[in-house]
Design an enzyme around this catalytic site. Structure first.
Site, PDB file in Angstrom:
ATOM      1  N   CYS A   1       0.835  -1.198   0.000  1.00  0.00           N
ATOM      2  CA  CYS A   1       0.000   0.000   0.000  1.00  0.00           C
ATOM      3  C   CYS A   1       0.875   1.255   0.000  1.00  0.00           C
ATOM      4  O   CYS A   1       1.589   1.496  -0.960  1.00  0.00           O
ATOM      5  CB  CYS A   1      -1.006  -0.022   1.153  1.00  0.00           C
ATOM      6  SG  CYS A   1      -2.362   1.177   0.942  1.00  0.00           S
TER       7      CYS A   1
ATOM      8  N   HIS B   1      -3.889  -4.894  -0.126  1.00  0.00           N
ATOM      9  CA  HIS B   1      -3.447  -5.368   1.187  1.00  0.00           C
ATOM     10  C   HIS B   1      -3.436  -6.888   1.215  1.00  0.00           C
ATOM     11  O   HIS B   1      -4.495  -7.510   1.360  1.00  0.00           O
ATOM     12  CB  HIS B   1      -4.384  -4.852   2.281  1.00  0.00           C
ATOM     13  CG  HIS B   1      -4.249  -3.391   2.544  1.00  0.00           C
ATOM     14  ND1 HIS B   1      -3.330  -2.872   3.430  1.00  0.00           N
ATOM     15  CD2 HIS B   1      -4.906  -2.326   2.014  1.00  0.00           C
ATOM     16  CE1 HIS B   1      -3.437  -1.559   3.451  1.00  0.00           C
ATOM     17  NE2 HIS B   1      -4.381  -1.201   2.601  1.00  0.00           N
TER      18      HIS B   1
ATOM     19  N   GLU C   1      -2.594  -8.778   3.590  1.00  0.00           N
ATOM     20  CA  GLU C   1      -3.052  -9.236   4.913  1.00  0.00           C
ATOM     21  C   GLU C   1      -4.569  -9.227   5.034  1.00  0.00           C
ATOM     22  O   GLU C   1      -5.125  -9.824   5.967  1.00  0.00           O
ATOM     23  CB  GLU C   1      -2.419  -8.380   6.019  1.00  0.00           C
ATOM     24  CG  GLU C   1      -2.988  -6.988   6.207  1.00  0.00           C
ATOM     25  CD  GLU C   1      -2.488  -5.940   5.233  1.00  0.00           C
ATOM     26  OE1 GLU C   1      -2.781  -4.748   5.447  1.00  0.00           O
ATOM     27  OE2 GLU C   1      -1.801  -6.315   4.244  1.00  0.00           O
TER      28      GLU C   1
END
Length: 204
Positions: free
Chosen positions: A83, A184, A186
């Protein structure tokens, strides 16, 4: 294998750490220490927030920018920017004025300007990741995005994947031993974990 996850006060640090461990990373050093970075065998730079604040926070860590440059650009260890961490790889960002980035991948980070009025800013939610080449870390899939600014690479060869949000938007960049993703991992469930596993195994 020591993986340095850079702690500069900008990002979902624990979420990224947990995702890296779930992907198989053993020795993850969450660190703001340049000396640790100089010994790391892989480096991840996360980031959430404004470009200017993030680059200032990174520069405020004693010796960190030099250590990153030495280890990533000089020694060629695998690097992943996430990001805003990806955006900082650019020459400059235009959020709240123009601010110099790390300058690792020529380009500028500027505000999203969708051609379709139905495409809202920020670009938020799940969207396709479409490879622009054959980079081993970036197959086609779907990932979670949250951003209002996008990387505009000077050289199209550095664009590794795109997504569509009222027009083509850079989803990932790559150059040599460096990869940056606008989405992202995650938060991207199976696709994100698989990407992190590939990064842990990647040899440039």
């Amino acid at each position: 294998m020591t993986l340095a996850l850079i702690d500069y006060g900008a990002g979902n640090l624990r979420s990224v750490e947990n995702a890296l461990r779930a992907a198989g990373a053993g020795d993850v050093a969450v660190t703001a220490d340049a000396a640790v970075v100089r010994r790391a065998e892989r480096i991840v730079l996360p980031g959430v927030g404004a470009f200017a604040a993030s680059v200032a926070a990174l520069a405020a860590l004693p010796g960190m920018v030099d250590a990153l440059g030495q280890r990533v650009r000089g020694d060629g260890v695998p690097f992943l920017g996430i990001c805003v961490g990806m955006q900082l790889m650019a020459d400059a960002g235009e959020e709240f004025g123009r601010h110099a980035g790390l300058g690792w991948v020529p380009g500028t980070v500027s505000r999203l300007t969708p051609a379709d009025d139905a495409a809202r800013v920020p670009h938020m939610g799940w969207n396709d990741v479409t490879p622009a080449g054959d980079h081993p870390l970036l197959p086609a899939g779907e990932a979670y995005f949250l951003h209002s600014f996008a990387f505009r690479a000077d050289d199209p060869a550095h664009v590794a994947a795109v997504t569509d949000h009222g027009g083509a938007v850079t989803a990932a960049i790559a150059r040599d031993n460096m990869v940056g993703v606008q989405f992202h991992p995650e938060k991207s469930q199976a696709y994100g974990l698989a990407l992190l596993r590939r990064f842990l195994d990647w040899r440039r």
